[in-house]
Design an enzyme around this catalytic site. Structure first.
Site, PDB file in Angstrom:
ATOM      1  N   HIS A   1      14.810  33.837  39.517  1.00 17.15           N
ATOM      2  CA  HIS A   1      15.764  33.437  38.333  1.00 17.15           C
ATOM      3  C   HIS A   1      14.708  33.134  36.550  1.00 17.15           C
ATOM      4  O   HIS A   1      13.568  32.916  36.388  1.00 17.15           O
ATOM      5  CB  HIS A   1      16.545  31.338  38.584  1.00 17.15           C
ATOM      6  N   SER A   2      15.817  33.911  35.659  1.00 13.29           N
ATOM      7  CA  SER A   2      15.026  34.752  34.295  1.00 13.29           C
ATOM      8  C   SER A   2      13.980  34.961  34.448  1.00 13.29           C
ATOM      9  O   SER A   2      13.576  36.459  34.811  1.00 13.29           O
ATOM     10  CB  SER A   2      15.895  33.066  33.857  1.00 13.29           C
ATOM     11  N   TYR A   3      13.412  34.475  33.592  1.00 11.73           N
ATOM     12  CA  TYR A   3      11.903  34.580  33.461  1.00 11.73           C
ATOM     13  C   TYR A   3      11.802  35.341  34.852  1.00 11.73           C
ATOM     14  O   TYR A   3      10.092  36.276  34.634  1.00 11.73           O
ATOM     15  CB  TYR A   3      11.189  33.713  32.735  1.00 11.73           C
TER      16      TYR A   3
END
Length: 245
Positions: free
Chosen positions: A77-79
């Site tokens: 998720h994300s980073y």
């Protein structure tokens, strides 16, 4: 074959972010691991300027090796899109599919600042990078707007090391390109955080697999059942072998 999921949280969060998704996956007989990366949550005391992408990559690789996990659906998720990319570069034989969940999707040698230049605005003078502030609805705190949920998210948020954003990802293993990918995009997002278009063809030659969720960035909190449904679909297809052939 039982599908194994390893769900890797993004910056500032902890593995607790997946608490609402895990029961949906586990109820279908899946194995699920939700590690908390070094420097967050219970390991916040280990956060320092030397903690970076390499540290978090090692966290996940260690989990895969120590638990001898194979045929893994590795979700970032994300980073953590950078994290799962680096992990798959090191142990591609253990990964059945990469899932980029509203995530940064790098190429070899890039860092988080390259992938999403808007993150430069978050940088200060020191090595600590605090979480993003809460925004007006509908964007809220990482896309979370319910007051109770916002309060819960705040309990897991902590600072991130600047090195996480500056350290480049290695994606130079030819075996990495053979791993299928799924991209899940959350459609409620503030301006300035535009994602790169997903190429029509994956590195392994398959057509792109892009899904959408009509919710904010922290979809594991705002739409856990819907997210789990997408992940189960991916896992079912991996288990059937149809995604590789």
């Amino acid at each position: 074959m039982t599908t194994t999921y390893v769900l890797v949280h993004g910056a500032w969060h902890t593995g607790q972010a997946w608490a609402r998704v895990v029961p949906h996956l586990a109820a279908s007989g899946r194995r699920v691991f939700t590690p908390t990366l070094t420097g967050y949550g219970e390991t916040a005391h280990l956060l320092g300027p030397d903690v970076g992408l390499g540290t978090h990559t090692a966290d996940v690789v260690r989990l895969l090796v120590e638990e001898d996990l194979r045929d893994v659906v590795l979700v970032g998720h994300s980073y953590a899109g950078l994290v799962i990319s680096a992990v798959a570069n090191q142990v591609p034989e253990r990964i059945a599919r990469l899932v980029y969940l509203d995530a940064m999707v790098p190429t070899d040698g890039e860092n988080a600042l390259d992938v999403m230049p808007a993150t430069r605005a978050m940088l200060g003078d020191g090595w600590r990078v605090p979480p993003l502030p809460e925004l007006p609805a509908p964007f809220g705190l990482f896309g979370v707007t319910d007051p109770g949920d916002v309060a819960w998210v705040r309990t897991m948020l902590g600072d991130q090391s600047l090195r996480c954003l500056e350290e480049p990802v290695a994606m130079d293993n030819p075996a990495l390109d053979a791993i299928p990918r799924t991209h899940i995009h959350c459609t409620v997002k503030p301006e300035g955080f535009d994602r790169r278009p997903v190429p029509a063809v994956q590195p392994n030659g398959e057509p792109a697999d892009v899904r959408e969720l009509a919710t904010g960035h922290d979809c594991m909190i705002t739409a856990p059942a819907e997210l789990a449904g997408l992940l189960l679909d991916v896992g079912d297809r991996v288990g059937a072998g149809s995604l590789r052939g």
